[in-house]
Design a protein around this motif. Structure first.
Motif, mmCIF file in Angstrom:
data_model
loop_
_atom_site.group_PDB
_atom_site.id
_atom_site.type_symbol
_atom_site.label_atom_id
_atom_site.label_comp_id
_atom_site.label_asym_id
_atom_site.label_seq_id
_atom_site.Cartn_x
_atom_site.Cartn_y
_atom_site.Cartn_z
ATOM 1 N N PHE A 30 -6.495 15.309 -8.221
ATOM 2 C CA PHE A 30 -5.827 13.927 -8.103
ATOM 3 C C PHE A 30 -4.691 13.720 -7.129
ATOM 4 O O PHE A 30 -4.309 12.819 -6.482
ATOM 5 C CB PHE A 30 -5.844 13.330 -9.454
ATOM 6 N N THR A 31 -3.783 14.918 -7.250
ATOM 7 C CA THR A 31 -2.444 14.827 -6.884
ATOM 8 C C THR A 31 -2.600 14.954 -5.090
ATOM 9 O O THR A 31 -1.847 14.476 -4.296
ATOM 10 C CB THR A 31 -1.629 16.061 -7.034
ATOM 11 N N LEU A 85 1.647 13.734 -10.107
ATOM 12 C CA LEU A 85 2.392 15.068 -10.393
ATOM 13 C C LEU A 85 2.797 15.103 -11.731
ATOM 14 O O LEU A 85 2.855 16.172 -12.098
ATOM 15 C CB LEU A 85 3.605 14.846 -9.389
ATOM 16 N N MET A 86 2.872 13.988 -12.531
ATOM 17 C CA MET A 86 3.516 14.076 -13.857
ATOM 18 C C MET A 86 2.121 14.603 -14.670
ATOM 19 O O MET A 86 2.528 15.260 -15.481
ATOM 20 C CB MET A 86 3.784 12.631 -14.236
ATOM 21 N N LEU A 95 3.456 5.682 -5.873
ATOM 22 C CA LEU A 95 3.469 5.547 -7.207
ATOM 23 C C LEU A 95 2.395 6.345 -7.740
ATOM 24 O O LEU A 95 2.324 7.081 -8.884
ATOM 25 C CB LEU A 95 3.499 4.090 -7.764
ATOM 26 N N PHE A 96 1.096 6.353 -7.350
ATOM 27 C CA PHE A 96 0.115 7.209 -7.636
ATOM 28 C C PHE A 96 0.213 8.782 -7.584
ATOM 29 O O PHE A 96 -0.142 9.437 -8.393
ATOM 30 C CB PHE A 96 -1.266 6.845 -6.828
ATOM 31 N N LEU A 97 1.034 9.047 -6.405
ATOM 32 C CA LEU A 97 1.446 10.381 -6.324
ATOM 33 C C LEU A 97 2.234 10.905 -7.293
ATOM 34 O O LEU A 97 2.097 11.993 -7.710
ATOM 35 C CB LEU A 97 1.954 10.543 -4.937
ATOM 36 N N THR A 147 0.822 -1.255 0.014
ATOM 37 C CA THR A 147 0.027 -0.103 0.035
ATOM 38 C C THR A 147 0.720 1.267 0.061
ATOM 39 O O THR A 147 0.576 2.313 -0.657
ATOM 40 C CB THR A 147 -0.905 0.065 1.354
ATOM 41 N N PHE A 148 2.021 1.262 0.758
ATOM 42 C CA PHE A 148 2.933 2.550 0.609
ATOM 43 C C PHE A 148 3.417 2.649 -0.666
ATOM 44 O O PHE A 148 3.402 3.906 -1.110
ATOM 45 C CB PHE A 148 4.006 2.321 1.772
ATOM 46 N N LEU A 149 3.811 1.565 -1.298
ATOM 47 C CA LEU A 149 4.398 1.617 -2.418
ATOM 48 C C LEU A 149 3.485 2.128 -3.682
ATOM 49 O O LEU A 149 3.746 3.174 -4.316
ATOM 50 C CB LEU A 149 5.254 0.219 -2.964
#
Length: 91
Positions: free
Chosen positions: A80-81, A52-53, A46-48, A40-42
């Motif tokens: 979303f960010t 940001l991209m 990755l979603f963050l 969950t942490f990883l």
């Protein structure tokens, strides 16, 4: 002869004899809580990074000109960010 109440009681007793059985293969396939927290942490990070991209892409698109599409892109990417940042679990 049984009364209506006795029949209802016997029927209830017969219905409540179900037992939950877990298949042994299902027990082996489950992950521990620590492994789930690591995933969950990883995944949250990755979603963050991905959000940001998309936000950066929106600002690059803004340099080409202002339109409703660009404003929608930047707004959605910003929301979303923020959501992705708030979803990161505390370790």
């Amino acid at each position: 002869m049984l009364t209506e109440k006795q029949i209802a009681t016997e029927t209830h007793k017969q219905k409540s004899k179900f037992v939950t059985v877990i298949h042994p293969e299902k027990l082996i396939a489950t992950k521990t809580t620590e492994e789930n927290n690591d995933n969950t942490f990883l995944i949250s990070w990755l979603f963050l990074i991905g959000s940001l991209m998309f936000l950066l892409d929106g600002f690059i698109e803004l340099s080409e000109g202002l339109s409703i599409h660009v404003l929608l892109h930047i707004t959605a990417s910003g929301v979303f960010t923020i959501a992705s940042a708030l979803f990161i679990p505390k370790k």
